[in-house]
Design a protein around this motif. Structure first.
Motif, short mmCIF file in Angstrom:
data_model
loop_
_atom_site.label_atom_id
_atom_site.label_comp_id
_atom_site.label_asym_id
_atom_site.label_seq_id
_atom_site.Cartn_x
_atom_site.Cartn_y
_atom_site.Cartn_z
N GLU A 238 0.80 -1.17 0.09
CA GLU A 238 0.08 0.02 -0.06
C GLU A 238 0.66 1.20 -0.03
O GLU A 238 0.21 2.37 -0.21
CB GLU A 238 -0.92 -0.03 1.21
N TYR A 239 2.05 1.14 0.41
CA TYR A 239 3.01 2.22 0.29
C TYR A 239 3.19 2.80 -1.07
O TYR A 239 3.22 1.93 -2.06
CB TYR A 239 4.50 2.09 0.81
N PRO A 240 3.26 4.02 -1.48
CA PRO A 240 3.80 4.61 -2.65
C PRO A 240 4.95 3.96 -3.21
O PRO A 240 5.83 3.80 -2.56
CB PRO A 240 3.64 6.14 -2.50
N GLY A 241 5.23 4.03 -4.54
CA GLY A 241 6.54 3.61 -4.96
C GLY A 241 7.51 4.59 -5.18
O GLY A 241 7.52 5.65 -4.46
N PRO A 541 6.40 6.33 4.21
CA PRO A 541 7.20 4.99 3.81
C PRO A 541 8.44 4.78 4.34
O PRO A 541 9.05 5.67 4.78
CB PRO A 541 7.46 5.38 2.26
N PRO A 542 8.66 3.46 4.59
CA PRO A 542 9.97 3.31 5.43
C PRO A 542 11.13 3.64 4.82
O PRO A 542 12.10 4.16 5.79
CB PRO A 542 10.01 1.67 5.14
N HIS A 543 11.41 3.84 3.61
CA HIS A 543 12.39 4.69 3.03
C HIS A 543 12.68 5.94 3.05
O HIS A 543 13.66 6.74 2.99
CB HIS A 543 12.62 4.19 1.34
N LEU A 544 11.55 6.73 3.75
CA LEU A 544 11.50 8.06 4.10
C LEU A 544 11.81 8.08 5.74
O LEU A 544 12.08 9.31 6.34
CB LEU A 544 10.44 8.90 3.87
#
Length: 672
Positions: A238-241, A541-544
């Motif tokens: 469900e997280y954006p790409g 998102p995890p990468h943020l």
């Protein structure tokens, strides 16, 4: 903030003893030195008491608890703060409610009468624990806030249920048993506890975000639990790409954090801030100063070890905001000199003397005539700030990276986390089959403590050791986790979920938070744990949260304009006190305590530990050939050994009901 206590007997004609209720309030006088109250509802077998720390509505007569509804149906005792309560009061007043006080607490009675408990809970915002008895349904509800910021315990006796804000409150009741459970002892020695449990047999905590309902049916009390809120991350897909709008998340975090801070500046007394050298507390101070446009009082703990001291950055932040800055500088032996008193308040063992440092800081806050401070707790949990999160992100969440990048990550982790090996990070990789089965891997945050099991088990007295020989502490913890909140989530989300359910509630918010703050009648307000902010943070998102080698990336960017450049660029440093092995003077203070509480006579009397194993542990710590990482772990284990012996001294060897009665007499608190 206050303390609450109460009794719900099996039989309606079994009236609770009023003086016992008063004694239960008196033993937590530190939580509420500004007054006390009690109520026994006729012909119900129910009575509540309350010790008050006045922060909102300082009129003691008007705001005294427990509250009884106008129709005598409801009885309420509340500890904590509800924010946005003025808007709720105005709405309720427009609908016909009549308030007797200006207290935020009273909104619960009117919401419950009109909308029921489920709808009430969705509107409550803040840190709280309360007990509500409904005579119409002959049921009592014990409710705890979403993250477990405020404590609430309960147990069953031969007569019924006893509850209170602290364990000593329950122990003040003469029919509450005071004894360790063998499993509880084991968990005290390895630091991490089973959610909802305590060190003591038969005594439970209301879990964060939970309602415990006790209802009387045919002369028997039936107890049930209901989770009204949980940490709910999105499903991974469900997280954006990669085309995510990064700025929108940065703006969203800033907006929600500012609102949380503004709400927590509400009080009828002055509000200060705790200030370390971290992003979290610096952001809170910066926003508080901007929102109030005044010089905010800031309190900082300084250590005499350069590796652990953060005062230079704190001083820079205080100067930038024009704060009235108070620094408490602690020497090596200050911490263990106050270890015993701190354990009286934490009611559980502590692996690091940071808990003592915060106990001493709350003393100074109290001496400065402040009752309320804003704190930065919760930020690392929401935005992935701890070393364990970066490790799990690297191991389980970056499979797409090329080998060269993964190698550079590994080198960075090894270089920057040396101080935490043996404490916040395991010395070696530890695998729990139960955790692996539940969530796919063993989170790094629980590994250092579960890996202590082989060290802790021999320390337990032989008869108790036999009782836990087949016990798996990792499985006991994993079994409490809601699989539906883990399934399909990103590895970083799963790791954060476990930390929030274990270390946040069981450590940071207890012996690093409420218990050592309220020990000196001081209310801490962790703005990051505002559930509106948290629910937004879960969508980042995890990468943020972890971007490259920057933890808490989205928070850093949101607060960039407030932070000193050195702090904006600095990597997360976990706030800890220097361990005992780092200073000979500190180690001698440990040995002095051990002479009293870990002597052969003291160990044999308590029946909790194996004296030969205790001696071996000290010998290994003093061996110059023992590696530093192992000494870090042994420091924690020795603190836990001291802790269980001190807990025995405070709560089993000491006649707590008699102590509570004496405390009430000294205070002049008595039933009418």
């Amino acid at each position: 903030m206050c303390g609450i206590a109460g009794i719900f007997n099996q039989r309606a004609d079994q009236t609770p003893d009023a003086q016992t209720l008063v004694n239960m309030a008196a033993i937590m006088h530190h939580r509420g030195p500004d007054g006390f109250g009690y109520e026994v509802m006729p012909d119900t077998g129910v009575g509540f008491s309350h010790a008050r720390l006045s922060i909102i509505d300082l009129n003691e007569d008007r705001a005294r608890q427990p509250f009884v509804s106008a129709d005598q149906r409801l009885l309420l005792a509340h500890n904590g703060e509800f924010y946005d309560f003025k808007r709720i009061r105005a709405d309720l007043t427009a609908r016909g409610a009549r308030f007797r006080s200006k207290s935020d607490s009273e909104i619960v009675l009117h919401l419950f009468e009109r909308e029921g408990l489920d709808a009430t809970l969705t509107q409550l915002r803040g840190e709280f624990a309360f007990a509500l008895y409904d005579q119409q349904d002959d049921a009592m509800y014990l409710v705890r806030d979403r993250f477990g910021i405020k404590p609430l315990y309960y147990t069953e006796t031969d007569d019924g249920v006893v509850f209170g804000s602290e364990l000593k409150v329950l122990f003040a009741h003469p029919k509450v048993k005071r004894e360790f459970s063998s499993e509880g002892l084991y968990h005290q020695l390895i630091q991490v506890m089973v959610p909802g449990s305590t060190a003591f047999a038969g005594i439970r905590q209301v879990a964060p975000g939970q309602v415990v309902k006790i209802e009387r049916r045919d002369g028997q009390l039936q107890i049930s639990e209901h989770q009204y809120w949980d940490v709910n991350f999105p499903l991974e897909q469900e997280y954006p790409g990669d085309d995510v709008d990064e700025q929108s998340y940065i703006d969203g975090v800033r907006k929600h954090l500012l609102e949380a801070v503004q709400l927590r500046l509400t009080a009828d007394v002055p509000v200060g801030c705790y200030l370390s050298g971290g992003i979290d507390s610096c952001a809170i101070l910066g926003l508080s100063a901007a929102a109030t446009q005044t010089s905010v009082k800031a309190f900082t703990i300084g250590f005499d070890s350069a590796e652990y001291d953060e005062t230079p950055i704190a001083e820079e932040m205080a100067a930038a905001t024009g704060a009235d800055h108070h620094i408490m500088r602690l020497n090596a032996d200050d911490l263990y000199d106050h270890f015993v008193k701190t354990i009286w308040h934490t009611e559980r063992t502590i692996y690091n003397t940071l808990g003592v440092a915060k106990y001493l800081m709350s003393q100074q806050v109290h001496a400065a005539n402040y009752k309320v401070v804003l704190t930065g707790e919760g930020s690392d949990e929401l935005f992935a700030g701890y070393p364990a999160f970066r490790k799990d992100m690297f191991l389980h969440g970056l499979d797409h990276l090329p080998e060269s990048e993964r190698k550079s990550w590994q080198e960075l982790l090894e270089k920057n986390n040396k101080l935490f090996k043996g404490a916040m990070l395991a010395r070696e990789e530890f695998v729990s089959p139960a955790f692996n089965a539940k969530m796919g891997f063993t989170p790094s945050c629980v590994q250092p403590w579960l890996s202590c099991a082989d060290v802790a088990l021999p320390l337990i007295a032989a008869d108790r050791r036999a009782e836990v020989a087949e016990y798996d502490p990792g499985k006991a913890i994993a079994d409490t986790l809601d699989e539906t909140m883990l399934r399909g989530r990103h590895p970083l989300d799963r790791a954060q979920y476990v930390w929030i359910k274990t270390m946040l509630e069981g450590q940071i918010l207890t012996w690093g938070g409420d218990r050592v703050d309220m020990a000196n009648s001081m209310e801490a307000r962790p703005a990051f744990l505002d559930h509106h902010l948290a629910e937004y943070a879960f969508t980042v998102p995890p990468h943020l949260r972890i971007k490259g080698n920057k933890e808490k990336y989205v928070l850093r960017e949101a607060m960039k304009g407030l932070l000193p450049e050195v702090l904006y660029k600095r990597e997360k440093f976990a706030f800890m006190a220097p361990p005992a092995h780092t200073d000979p003077k500190k180690w001698q203070a440990v040995v002095k305590l051990a002479d009293q509480f870990l002597s052969e006579e003291a160990v044999q009397e308590a029946g909790l530990l194996d004296f030969a194993a205790v001696q071996e542990t000290f010998a290994k710590h003093e061996d110059e050939n023992t590696a530093i990482e192992e000494k870090v772990q042994l420091d924690a284990v020795i603190n836990h050994m001291l802790g269980v012996q001190i807990l025995h001294h405070h709560f089993i060897k000491t006649d707590v009901p008699a102590l509570a009665a004496q405390r009430a007499k000294e205070l002049g608190w008595k039933s009418c």
